[in-house]
Enzyme design. Sequence first.
Site, mmCIF file in Angstrom:
data_model
loop_
_atom_site.group_PDB
_atom_site.id
_atom_site.type_symbol
_atom_site.label_atom_id
_atom_site.label_comp_id
_atom_site.label_asym_id
_atom_site.label_seq_id
_atom_site.Cartn_x
_atom_site.Cartn_y
_atom_site.Cartn_z
ATOM 1 C CB SER A 1 4.611 -6.178 0.070
ATOM 2 O OG SER A 1 3.378 -6.240 -0.627
ATOM 3 C CG ASP A 2 5.047 -1.033 -4.267
ATOM 4 O OD1 ASP A 2 3.816 -0.914 -4.402
ATOM 5 O OD2 ASP A 2 5.841 -0.213 -4.745
ATOM 6 C CD1 TRP A 3 0.238 -4.986 -7.812
ATOM 7 C CD2 TRP A 3 -1.219 -3.561 -6.907
ATOM 8 N NE1 TRP A 3 -0.989 -5.328 -8.279
ATOM 9 C CE2 TRP A 3 -1.919 -4.467 -7.741
ATOM 10 C CE3 TRP A 3 -1.943 -2.576 -6.233
ATOM 11 C CZ2 TRP A 3 -3.303 -4.403 -7.924
ATOM 12 C CZ3 TRP A 3 -3.322 -2.516 -6.425
ATOM 13 C CH2 TRP A 3 -3.979 -3.423 -7.252
ATOM 14 N N GLY A 4 2.084 -6.520 -5.236
ATOM 15 C CA GLY A 4 2.500 -7.806 -5.793
ATOM 16 C C GLY A 4 3.952 -8.167 -5.553
#
Length: 763
Positions: free
Chosen positions: A290-293
Amino acid sequence: MKQILSVLIGALIVSGCIDSSPTETKTDRTGERVDSLMALMTVAEKVGQLNLYAGGWEFTGPVPEDTGNQKKYDMIKSGGVGAMLNVLTADGTREAQKLAVENSRLGIPLLIGYDVIHGYQTMLPIPLGQAASWDAEVARSGAQVAAREASASGVNWTFAPMIDIVRDARWGRMMESPGEDPYLASYFSKAWVDGFQGDDLSNPTSIAACAKHFAAYGFAEAGRDYNTVDISMQTLYNVVLPPFKTASEAGVASFMNSFNEIGGVPANGSSLLQRTLLKGDWDYQGFVVSDWGSIGEMITHGYAADTLEAGYKAIVAGSDMDMEARVYENSLETLISTGQLNLEILDDAVRRVLTIKFDLGLFDDPYKYCDAEREKKELGSSENLAIAREAGRKSIVLLKNDQNLLPLKKKGQKIAVIGSLASSKDVPLGSWRAQAVTDGAVSLLEGIQNAVDNKSAVKFSQGYTLTSGNREFVRELTFVEGDYSNFDQAIALAKRSDVVVLALGEDCFQSGEGRSQTDIGLKGDQLALMYKLLEVNKNIVVTLMNGRSLAISELDENIPAILEVWHLGSEAGNAIADVLFGDYNPSGKLPVSFPRNVGQCPIYYNHKNGGRPTTNPNDAGMVFWSHYTDAPNSPLYPFGYGLSYTTFEYSDLAISSTEMNDTGELSASIRVKNTGSVAGQETVQMYIRDYVGSVTRPVKELKGFEKITLNPGEERVVKFTISNETLSYYRADLSYGSEPGKFAVMIGGNSQKTLMTDFRLVN
Ligand code: BGC
């Protein structure tokens, strides 16, 4: 006891624990090793492999009191973390690996990820600049430099290449991308993946790459980062996805999904993208991070009610690893134990992550990338800097050169170097600069001083004022406005000089993530200074440093010579001087259209014709056609544009036949002659138009290019092959193929200036 178990398991895994037959491939063996390891894993340990934590503490120092960090330590030791990002240095990453390998029950090593976007310590040109080279070798050798340096420092996984197509310069992340065109972006996608990963991931000087952001992140509405994306399936398949497909075919180890939604579904929750397309149609075997968060942001998007639902939706849709949302950590075990999530889905994600760890050779030697000795030798080595300089000069684009003001002479000329950007040793390092040393670049001023015969002929004045200090995380970053205190000195200097090299553009932190802008012109006092200088000296060469296409009509109208030099990296000043003084004849071509003003954004060459295009001469002056009342439709500088110190003449466009069928081919050729007085390189570009389709087709699309070198007077016939593949596209039902009918082939030195002929595709 724990330690003994992990050593035993390590040995078991290394030996493969099953006799390998002579016909068994490396992939088979890795599969067996992964299976034997997974047979030993608890659900909690499996979930652990899908957690990606950020570092941010000093491993070689004491453990901070802070509970957050203490928790990270405990989680790693218990096998609850599969990967880390932002853990730095050979020693630091060794400590991190040690925590996992020597403390956790199974001793599974960590992936250590980092944003090595255009270099680790030695900075190459920003990716947009590299794309202006139209030269795969620039990207490949640059990524190799980055991989050599990062791997010596313990990084085994980079979050690059970023291959988002960008049509809107307001979006700050244009600097990270290869630009607006899918064909060129695919070309660079492969080159970057090959450069980072090499032939064999287990080579200690190569690292795992990550194709990001999957998908359509570059289509954020109004160019505002993290904003909603609303994109047609046509554009998604024909424009956005091709470079990702190429990365998948090139064997990229991982994909990163994106912050945006597609058709109302956040990318993390998109089964269409991740399961059907990537892991289904493309048969992709790597993993998706995933991307950050962003898995947690599915709740904010309004697509999941809580952590449990977000975790469920993301893993089912094919998001394998959770970067810092801590959603998987807090949902997957419960989802499994309550029977809501099928274990096979979890296993598939874990298998993908472990496979890459085996491919990297981490189970054979978890510390192979943490090499303090190599780190000392590799970082910023003269060999790496030489590659950065070569990449730098190949990335420069000559936008204008009236009366051959360029190249400059190395002696006998008084040169004024003006503008704060010219003396900056920091701005050229660019955004996403990894471990570059602050103020570590060769400034433009230094580059010019290094190049001339007599340093005292070069004088500097800062002119306008650039914000200084820590700029990396400052929200409102711009040039100081209304500070004319240094104008007089700059004007006086320009007056007594033969030529002015004026550095204009952007601070490097005006572009990058979270750096969207509604104004893409020159900020602060830059233009005011330019007009003042023109009053006393017309011989002005502007070097434009920027991370996006800028609206620079004022420059084009007033300045005789303009060089687009981007944020060019560690060797910026030397590379720019190579071009300024003619040691290198500029050969770059724009990978993005340069608008006349921000109101034209999004602007791109491969647009549709529409029902009321501007091409009917009888309509001139009329209102009811697609246009602006205050500016032309065309860009200031088109995609593919770039001049040279020589000139090229195109003639004799020919095709081998005016008809082809869908199993055949035809060739299109053109004669290119160097009509100037120096040798030069030209990128010959071929565009295709499909006049009528079952869905409307772009007015032109790049389908081939070749970079050639010609001596003065020399000419060459350049030939392109057109096959069914060249003419194929994703139709309304997303089937892929060509359609019979009339096509145009256009060949020239940029997307606007081409020679054209037609042919027919027949059944
Ligand atoms: C960016 C990614 C990057 C990640 C890790 C995110 O904010 O969108 O491109 O890889 O942070 O630093």
